[in-house]
Design a protein around this motif. Structure first.
Motif, mmCIF file in Angstrom:
data_model
loop_
_atom_site.group_PDB
_atom_site.id
_atom_site.type_symbol
_atom_site.label_atom_id
_atom_site.label_comp_id
_atom_site.label_asym_id
_atom_site.label_seq_id
_atom_site.Cartn_x
_atom_site.Cartn_y
_atom_site.Cartn_z
ATOM 1 N N TYR A 1 11.661 -4.460 -0.869
ATOM 2 C CA TYR A 1 11.154 -5.537 -1.703
ATOM 3 C C TYR A 1 10.451 -5.101 -2.745
ATOM 4 C CZ TYR A 1 8.760 -9.988 -2.903
ATOM 5 O OH TYR A 1 8.150 -11.167 -3.379
ATOM 6 N N PHE A 2 9.370 -4.184 -2.551
ATOM 7 C CA PHE A 2 8.753 -3.551 -3.658
ATOM 8 C C PHE A 2 9.528 -3.023 -4.782
ATOM 9 C CE2 PHE A 2 7.067 0.252 -5.709
ATOM 10 C CZ PHE A 2 6.015 0.039 -6.141
ATOM 11 N N PHE A 3 10.748 -2.690 -4.573
ATOM 12 C CA PHE A 3 11.709 -2.158 -5.531
ATOM 13 C C PHE A 3 12.362 -3.221 -6.316
ATOM 14 C CE2 PHE A 3 11.928 2.219 -3.340
ATOM 15 C CZ PHE A 3 11.792 2.870 -4.580
ATOM 16 N N VAL A 4 12.617 -4.183 -5.530
ATOM 17 C CA VAL A 4 13.386 -5.419 -6.243
ATOM 18 C C VAL A 4 12.284 -6.046 -7.021
ATOM 19 C CG1 VAL A 4 14.184 -7.656 -5.664
ATOM 20 C CG2 VAL A 4 15.109 -5.789 -4.431
ATOM 21 N N GLU A 5 11.071 -6.437 -6.631
ATOM 22 C CA GLU A 5 10.153 -7.108 -7.319
ATOM 23 C C GLU A 5 9.783 -6.024 -8.678
ATOM 24 O OE1 GLU A 5 5.867 -9.121 -6.119
ATOM 25 O OE2 GLU A 5 5.629 -6.999 -6.005
ATOM 26 N N ASN A 6 9.685 -4.811 -8.371
ATOM 27 C CA ASN A 6 9.265 -4.183 -9.652
ATOM 28 C C ASN A 6 10.513 -4.076 -10.652
ATOM 29 O OD1 ASN A 6 6.683 -2.131 -9.718
ATOM 30 N ND2 ASN A 6 7.204 -2.648 -7.483
ATOM 31 N N PHE B 1 0.880 -1.100 0.023
ATOM 32 C CA PHE B 1 -0.021 0.091 -0.229
ATOM 33 C C PHE B 1 0.752 1.196 -0.008
ATOM 34 C CE2 PHE B 1 -2.545 -3.387 2.051
ATOM 35 C CZ PHE B 1 -3.696 -3.364 1.171
ATOM 36 N N VAL B 2 1.761 1.268 0.872
ATOM 37 C CA VAL B 2 2.604 2.639 0.989
ATOM 38 C C VAL B 2 3.601 2.771 -0.447
ATOM 39 C CG1 VAL B 2 4.257 4.155 2.354
ATOM 40 C CG2 VAL B 2 2.549 2.498 3.549
ATOM 41 N N ALA B 3 4.216 1.790 -0.455
ATOM 42 C CA ALA B 3 5.241 1.754 -1.488
ATOM 43 C C ALA B 3 4.743 2.379 -3.081
ATOM 44 C CB ALA B 3 6.278 0.824 -1.849
ATOM 45 N N PRO B 4 3.475 1.625 -3.429
ATOM 46 C CA PRO B 4 2.970 2.187 -4.621
ATOM 47 C C PRO B 4 2.410 3.552 -4.709
ATOM 48 C CG PRO B 4 2.248 -0.189 -3.892
ATOM 49 C CD PRO B 4 2.852 0.371 -2.840
ATOM 50 N N GLN B 5 1.781 3.865 -3.531
ATOM 51 C CA GLN B 5 1.468 5.229 -3.525
ATOM 52 C C GLN B 5 2.530 6.322 -3.609
ATOM 53 O OE1 GLN B 5 -1.489 6.440 -3.743
ATOM 54 N NE2 GLN B 5 -2.324 4.267 -3.452
ATOM 55 N N LEU B 6 3.667 5.963 -2.771
ATOM 56 C CA LEU B 6 4.956 6.868 -2.913
ATOM 57 C C LEU B 6 5.656 6.756 -4.061
ATOM 58 C CD1 LEU B 6 6.613 6.175 0.593
ATOM 59 C CD2 LEU B 6 5.576 8.324 -0.084
ATOM 60 N N PHE B 7 5.869 5.803 -4.775
ATOM 61 C CA PHE B 7 6.876 5.832 -5.894
ATOM 62 C C PHE B 7 6.237 5.486 -7.307
ATOM 63 C CE2 PHE B 7 8.812 4.171 -2.172
ATOM 64 C CZ PHE B 7 9.769 5.114 -1.785
ATOM 65 N N VAL B 8 5.186 5.022 -7.253
ATOM 66 C CA VAL B 8 4.324 4.876 -8.544
ATOM 67 C C VAL B 8 3.246 5.886 -8.682
ATOM 68 C CG1 VAL B 8 2.954 3.353 -9.992
ATOM 69 C CG2 VAL B 8 4.518 2.531 -8.412
ATOM 70 N N ASN C 1 9.776 -5.633 -14.383
ATOM 71 C CA ASN C 1 10.040 -4.696 -15.572
ATOM 72 C C ASN C 1 11.304 -4.951 -16.575
ATOM 73 O OD1 ASN C 1 8.213 -2.620 -14.685
ATOM 74 N ND2 ASN C 1 9.831 -1.561 -13.539
ATOM 75 N N ASN C 2 12.132 -5.748 -15.652
ATOM 76 C CA ASN C 2 13.453 -6.375 -16.585
ATOM 77 C C ASN C 2 12.622 -7.616 -17.605
ATOM 78 O OD1 ASN C 2 15.470 -4.884 -15.866
ATOM 79 N ND2 ASN C 2 16.723 -6.396 -15.202
#
Length: 353
Positions: free
Chosen positions: A143-148, A68-75, A152-153
């Motif tokens: 983990y959000f960054f690593v998964e994305n 919830f937090v990471a997608p709102q912050l970075f996407v 994306n890769n």
């Protein structure tokens, strides 16, 4: 990675964390509530349940920030919503911790983490902010960054593969029209003249089309099949020239099932037929092919036809070079030599393992 394997990986990770916390506690048995318990399976289960309870609070922090937090912050860049989610997660952790400790640990296991002392909301807030958030907040965001990055890769690689397939399919489609048109005209002439060679020529053309449409659509084919294809093309050229085409095709080395780029050598052969002198027995078109387990060397040379009026480009040398770049990056050498009277090509391929 399939979703079920990802879920299994997460479950395994949290169970390992629980065991990592449980085993030292079980070994040392530091809690007063279990002081007189024997170190048996029952005590081990009690400690496992305590570990699961505390790790469930950590998991709430981890997944709340990850989902919830990471997608709102970075996407979505919606910082207000992210702050609200943080507040909700913190509130949920306080509520869940109270339920775990005073709704399960104390009444069911007889374990009081606070030894009867009164616990305030401010204590819970401080403990969660300074104990859980510095670690599991960062882990969830990380983990959000690593998964994305991984997703994306993968998407980028799949897009590159699809683009490569489309480009190779397009390049292959440019290879044969000129030769086919000439061959059809030759067979028409043979049929019109009621030549006995017409049925044989038609059969060879049928074999060529079958190879081009069915088998030659693959990026790589066995070398032996590519050579058979070249031999059929040469025979058709000789038939069309009524025996006045002088073409020498020499094979050396190991000719087997080595994989080579499909319909690659034909590009040079067609150009030699189109722009070279074929009817001079003293300067025939020379085609040589050597192969072993590690490489294929192809060469072709022809005398230039100075009376050639057809200036259309056919497949174009660019297409050949582009296919080589795509299929043999850093594993090929193409040398084209031109003089006033002669034209030659030498191509060396390092076979893909």
């Amino acid at each position: 990675m399939k979703r079920k394997y990802i879920i299994l990986l997460h479950i395994t990770f949290w169970l390992l964390l629980v065991l990592n916390a449980t085993l030292p506690l079980f070994n040392n048995n530091p809690f007063a509530a279990f002081k007189y318990h024997k170190k048996d399976l029952s005590l081990f289960i009690d400690y496992v349940l305590i570990g699961l309870g505390f790790q469930s609070i950590a998991a709430l922090c981890f997944y709340g920030n990850y989902l919830f937090v990471a997608p709102q912050l970075f996407v979505k860049k919606n910082y207000l919503v992210a702050a609200l989610y943080l507040l909700l997660i913190m509130t949920g952790m306080i509520g869940w911790r109270y339920v775990v400790e005073f709704g399960f640990f104390k009444p069911v296991l007889g374990f009081d983490n606070y030894k009867g002392n009164a616990i305030t909301v401010s204590y819970y807030v401080k403990n969660i902010v300074f104990y859980y958030f510095p670690g599991y907040f960062i882990y969830g965001i990380g983990y959000f960054f690593v998964e994305n990055w991984y997703i994306n890769n993968r998407k980028k690689e799949e897009l590159q593969k699809e683009t490569l397939k489309s480009e190779l399919a397009f390049l292959r489609s440019q290879i044969n029209p000129h030769f086919l048109f000439n061959t059809i005209n030759d067979i028409y002439s043979l049929t019109y003249q009621k030549s006995d060679e017409a049925p044989e020529a038609l059969l060879k053309l049928s074999e060529l089309l079958r190879y081009m449409l069915r088998e030659g659509n693959d990026d790589f084919m066995p070398l032996s099949k590519e050579i058979q294809y070249l031999q059929n093309v040469i025979e058709l050229q000789k038939i069309g020239a009524k025996g006045q085409a002088y073409i020498n095709f020499e094979l050396e080395g190991l000719i087997g099932d080595q994989k080579v780029a499909s319909l690659l050598f034909i590009s040079f052969v067609e150009n030699a037929f189109k722009h070279g002198v074929l009817k001079d027995s003293t300067t025939p078109v020379i085609i040589k092919l050597y192969a072993d387990d590690e490489r294929v060397v192809f060469g072709i040379g022809n005398k230039k036809n100075k009376d050639q009026k057809d200036t259309t480009g056919g497949i174009g040398l660019y297409n050949v070079k582009r296919r080589l770049e795509l299929l043999y990056p850093g594993k090929h050498h193409l040398d084209i030599t031109k003089s006033a009277d002669f034209y030659s090509v030498n191509l060396s391929l390092q076979l893909n393992s």
